[in-house]
Design an enzyme around this catalytic site. Structure first.
Site, PDB file in Angstrom:
ATOM      1  N   ASP A 148      42.934  41.266  37.281  1.00  0.00           N
ATOM      2  CA  ASP A 148      43.294  39.848  37.462  1.00  0.00           C
ATOM      3  C   ASP A 148      42.053  38.979  37.416  1.00  0.00           C
ATOM      4  O   ASP A 148      42.155  37.757  37.385  1.00  0.00           O
ATOM      5  CB  ASP A 148      43.995  39.659  38.811  1.00  0.00           C
ATOM      6  CG  ASP A 148      45.500  39.837  38.680  1.00  0.00           C
ATOM      7  OD1 ASP A 148      45.991  39.940  37.546  1.00  0.00           O
ATOM      8  OD2 ASP A 148      46.187  39.867  39.723  1.00  0.00           O
ATOM      9  N   GLU A 154      35.873  23.828  20.711  1.00  0.00           N
ATOM     10  CA  GLU A 154      36.357  25.113  21.226  1.00  0.00           C
ATOM     11  C   GLU A 154      37.586  25.592  20.448  1.00  0.00           C
ATOM     12  O   GLU A 154      37.768  26.790  20.235  1.00  0.00           O
ATOM     13  CB  GLU A 154      36.663  25.000  22.723  1.00  0.00           C
ATOM     14  CG  GLU A 154      35.395  24.927  23.559  1.00  0.00           C
ATOM     15  CD  GLU A 154      35.634  24.621  25.035  1.00  0.00           C
ATOM     16  OE1 GLU A 154      34.805  25.004  25.857  1.00  0.00           O
ATOM     17  OE2 GLU A 154      36.655  23.969  25.357  1.00  0.00           O
ATOM     18  N   CYS A 194      50.613  46.797  34.293  1.00  0.00           N
ATOM     19  CA  CYS A 194      49.874  45.854  35.131  1.00  0.00           C
ATOM     20  C   CYS A 194      50.211  46.172  36.580  1.00  0.00           C
ATOM     21  O   CYS A 194      51.338  46.548  36.894  1.00  0.00           O
ATOM     22  CB  CYS A 194      50.315  44.429  34.790  1.00  0.00           C
ATOM     23  SG  CYS A 194      49.502  43.149  35.779  1.00  0.00           S
ATOM     24  N   SER A 195      49.231  46.032  37.456  1.00  0.00           N
ATOM     25  CA  SER A 195      49.527  46.092  38.876  1.00  0.00           C
ATOM     26  C   SER A 195      48.491  45.208  39.541  1.00  0.00           C
ATOM     27  O   SER A 195      47.392  45.661  39.865  1.00  0.00           O
ATOM     28  CB  SER A 195      49.431  47.543  39.380  1.00  0.00           C
ATOM     29  OG  SER A 195      49.616  47.554  40.777  1.00  0.00           O
ATOM     30  N   ASP A 240      45.913  54.191  34.774  1.00  0.00           N
ATOM     31  CA  ASP A 240      45.717  55.638  34.765  1.00  0.00           C
ATOM     32  C   ASP A 240      46.369  56.226  33.531  1.00  0.00           C
ATOM     33  O   ASP A 240      47.150  55.563  32.845  1.00  0.00           O
ATOM     34  CB  ASP A 240      46.287  56.252  36.056  1.00  0.00           C
ATOM     35  CG  ASP A 240      47.746  55.910  36.265  1.00  0.00           C
ATOM     36  OD1 ASP A 240      48.583  56.357  35.450  1.00  0.00           O
ATOM     37  OD2 ASP A 240      48.079  55.186  37.226  1.00  0.00           O
TER      38      ASP A 240
HETATM   39  C1  GLA Z   1      49.871  39.754  38.945  1.00  0.00           C
HETATM   40  C2  GLA Z   1      49.335  39.904  37.541  1.00  0.00           C
HETATM   41  C3  GLA Z   1      49.004  38.562  36.983  1.00  0.00           C
HETATM   42  C4  GLA Z   1      50.250  37.706  36.983  1.00  0.00           C
HETATM   43  C5  GLA Z   1      50.817  37.609  38.378  1.00  0.00           C
HETATM   44  C6  GLA Z   1      52.168  36.928  38.382  1.00  0.00           C
HETATM   45  O1  GLA Z   1      48.893  39.320  39.825  1.00  0.00           O
HETATM   46  O2  GLA Z   1      48.248  40.767  37.512  1.00  0.00           O
HETATM   47  O3  GLA Z   1      48.488  38.673  35.684  1.00  0.00           O
HETATM   48  O4  GLA Z   1      51.191  38.266  36.104  1.00  0.00           O
HETATM   49  O5  GLA Z   1      50.987  38.881  38.966  1.00  0.00           O
HETATM   50  O6  GLA Z   1      52.717  36.860  39.630  1.00  0.00           O
END
Ligand code: GLA
Length: 729
Positions: A548, A614, A526-527, A534
């Site tokens: 996000d 739901e 994750c970033s 990549d």
């Molecule tokens: C990033 C991640 C999110 C979450 C936040 C937490 O934005 O992509 O999914 O984990 O950090 O700070």
């Protein structure tokens, strides 16, 4: 044999199932690039026509032959200073700041198996399924050796490239640029498909015609970035989804990169991909080497669809590793959008309990469980459990989650530090800052210098202490800013490029050591979503949080773009609440489920807060995911519409490789009065087989579904979705 050396012609030809790639050692010992495309035989160098081209330099040993010029010859590893005035793969400066390089062939070796690269990710294969070619080139004046590495995986139609540049002289030399791959195309009109974006809108497909001059994309951010992706496709101008030639280039590297497509004065096209040359200045001491990371190249003679299938297979089977490489990932619930920083142990258990009752299999505790981390202004770097907030130890929390029948996962962001943290107070010099200068902040955090081993060691040790004392099955490894103020206290004053490269190696070593210590851990990259999506990361993490932006309609574009170079199993995708937190859009629960399903599926909301109806849908989605995951991850993925062109609908499908079943997923994107009927046509079915659509019981021939197609259901309202499951009779 996949790699053939013809002593008479001096050609080296690499063959995969459908592809050939050829180079030739010419009369002056220059390694020419003569061909890359559909399978061919024989020496193709006859196609190179040499003529006297004004203002194009001639190497001295060409004597009076004014038709021999590096400025127009197609080459394997073109160098600055050789008389080639195009963008070159290698640019070197000697200790007197004099630049120029002239590489000549020394020899080559052909080995069975696929090479690996020290401390860098690389495609791997069983020894019997791959071959390696190493061509050695040398610049006599600089005493510089370049080894060009080629890996050939015949069955997956893949040719990989990497380069090792070694200073064999007695003085330092500086690399100004050292691309991993450069491929020259003698003629033709080309487009570059690249995947640009921004935070919350990653990998949007864009097609740019390559005219005279240079078109370049890349990252200067220290990571591969949200803004551009290190996967590109060069295609003939006429190429479309199911027709035409295209060449994919995927860099297995997660730092700053550059891709240049250049059409030269003779209408030839060159495509380069590798580490970002800007402020690179990588100094090599005597005997020191630089390893240019790997590029995985795939050619398709049948359009983008086939190219994507080949990349999906390559990345899934020859890049991703570990116990989750092929197995179903647990359906997870992540508390980030449910709570942000506002949670305690009790709230988490409440979220987990409801999720477990609906069939969710893993609870992931996101940001905020450590140090003084109650907002994004403090605590990063302090990897000790905030037991007061958690109302217990991590062991106790994980045991409570496990008692609900769920696995437990944790979020970390190891590369970062807040100035308001114990770690920064103790080791301010561990963060990238320039002494005496105020650093650039981003999300109120600084970047730790992961080019230094002691920094990586410390962070790894403190995170391992947490993991050793709790039952953690999954880690989401985040990285939430671009890098600035690159300066290191550890190794004198290397260049920004050298530090950033070694930083990436530090990140890789962190992940490698983590996985060696916990071999069954599921690591999700994750970033800030997909800012480091990549093929390099996928060597360590079989899945990456795609964006996000969890809005299902925005995700249609993001996931569509991502699918060109990356397998569906790599895409982290969750159902979140409405109105969506990023866009404010309201989309049906059903649509959100269908859009999140093609990926590593999960939830990102408090399921206590949804309606009873739901909740029933959650149960159904969980069942559907379990039922379809083998199709979603192991089937062939087909883009039935182009998300960037078709504003009415988004349709994609998965077909089992043996044609036995298929799943079609449809989202309607527009609602109108009295609108025309939209259609889609299936792919990947057996034409003569009869398929039964499971919900309606209606039967169709595969040929009918693929040629006549199906009308899109007219459903009142915006953003509706449905899926069709076809089973062969
Ligand atoms: C990033 C991640 C999110 C979450 C936040 C937490 O934005 O992509 O999914 O984990 O950090 O700070």
């Amino acid at each position: 044999m996949a790699i053939l050396w013809n002593e008479q012609d001096k050609t080296l030809t690499l063959h995969t199932k459908h592809t050939s790639y050829q180079m030739k050692v010419d009369k002056l010992g220059i390694l020419l690039h003569t061909y890359y495309g559909s399978s061919i035989q024989g020496d193709t160098s006859y196609a190179i026509v040499c003529q006297d081209r004004g203002f194009s330099g001639n190497p001295y040993d060409a004597e009076n032959d004014r038709t021999y010029s590096m400025d127009v010859l197609p080459q394997e590893y073109p160098c600055h200073g050789s008389g080639d005035y195009r963008t070159t793969a290698l640019s070197v400066t000697d200790h007197n700041n004099v630049s120029g390089c002239d590489l000549r062939y020394v020899g080559h070796t052909i080995q069975s198996g696929k090479y690996s690269l020290p401390n860098l990710p690389a495609v791997y294969a069983e020894e019997k399924n791959a071959q390696t070619l190493i061509v050695t080139l040398r610049d006599a004046w600089l005493n510089l050796q370049v080894e060009l590495y080629y890996g050939v995986l015949e069955d997956t139609d893949t040719i990989t490239r990497a380069a090792v540049i070694k200073n064999c002289g007695e003085q330092t030399v500086t690399l100004n640029s050292a691309y991993s791959s450069s491929v020259d195309f003698l003629n033709g009109k080309y487009d570059l498909l690249h995947f640009h974006g921004r935070h919350g809108a990653e990998r949007t497909k864009e097609r740019t015609h390559i005219d005279h001059g240079m078109f370049s994309i890349g990252s200067r951010r220290g990571t591969s970035s949200h803004q551009h992706n290190p996967f590109v496709i060069l295609s003939r101008s006429e190429t479309v989804e199911q027709f035409g030639e295209c060449w994919g280039f995927s860099l297995l590297y997660s730092g700053s990169f550059s891709c240049v497509a250049e059409q030269d004065q003779m209408n030839q096209t060159r495509l380069l991909l590798g580490v970002q040359p800007e402020r690179f200045n990588y100094t090599l001491c005597p005997q020191e080497s630089f390893v240019a990371p790997e590029v995985a190249m795939i050619y398709s003679e049948q359009g983008f669809e086939t190219l994507s299938h080949r990349y999906h297979e390559l990345i899934r089977s020859h890049v991703c590793r570990g116990s989750y490489q092929f197995s179903r990932r647990p359906i997870l619930i992540n508390n980030w959008e449910a709570t942000y920083f506002d949670f305690d142990g009790e709230k988490l258990i409440k979220i987990a309990k409801q999720a477990s009752e609906l069939g969710v299999e893993m609870m992931v505790l996101d940001d905020g469980w450590f140090g003084s981390r109650n907002s994004d202004n403090s605590g990063l770097g302090d990897w000790w459990v905030n037991e007061e907030k958690m109302q217990g130890s991590m062991k106790e929390v994980s045991e409570k989650i496990n008692a609900l029948g769920m696995k437990f996962g944790l979020w970390i962001e190891p590369e970062m530090v807040n100035e308001d943290s114990d770690l920064y107070r103790a080791h301010p010099d561990w963060a990238f800052t320039i002494p005496g200068k105020k650093p650039v902040r981003s999300r109120n955090q600084l970047v730790l210098d992961f080019s230094r081993k002691e920094v990586v060691d410390h962070i790894l040790d403190s995170i391992c202490k947490v993991l050793d004392n709790a039952n953690v099955a999954y880690i989401k490894m985040d990285m939430n800013r671009s890098i600035n103020d690159v300066c290191t206290a550890a190794q004198g004053m290397p260049s920004e490029g050298k530090i950033l490269y070694q930083y990436v190696l530090g990140v890789y070593s962190f992940m490698e050591r983590l996985l060696q210590r916990y071999p069954d851990l599921l690591l999700e990259g994750c970033s800030g979503g997909g800012g480091r999506f990549d093929a390099g990361m996928l060597y360590y993490c079989p899945q990456i949080w795609c964006s996000d932006n969890t809005d299902a309609i925005a995700r249609l574009h993001i996931q569509y773009g991502t699918s060109f170079g990356y397998p569906i199993s790599a895409v982290g995708s969750h159902v979140s609440t409405v109105p969506n937190h990023q866009t404010g859009r309201v989309v049906d629960f059903n649509t959100r489920g269908i859009v999140a399903m093609p990926g590593s599926f999960g939830y990102e909301l408090d399921l206590n807060l949804i309606s009873a109806e739901e909740k029933e849908q959650v149960k159904q989605q969980v069942e559907n995911y379990k039922k379809y995951w083998h199709l979603l991850h192991n089937g062939r993925y087909y883009r039935l519409t182009d998300c960037e062109q078709d504003s009415e609908k988004a349709v994609w499908m998965f077909a089992a490789k043996d044609g036995s079943e298929a799943l079609v997923q449809v989202v309607t994107c527009n609602t109108n009065c009295n609108s025309p009927i939209e259609y889609f046509r299936c792919r990947g079915l057996q034409p003569d087989a009869v398929y039964c659509e499971q919900e309606s019981g209606k039967e169709y021939y595969g040929s009918t579904l693929m040629n006549v197609g199906l009308p899109v259901r007219t459903i009142s309202g915006e953003y509706k979705a449905y899926q069709l499951h076809f089973v062969r009779k």
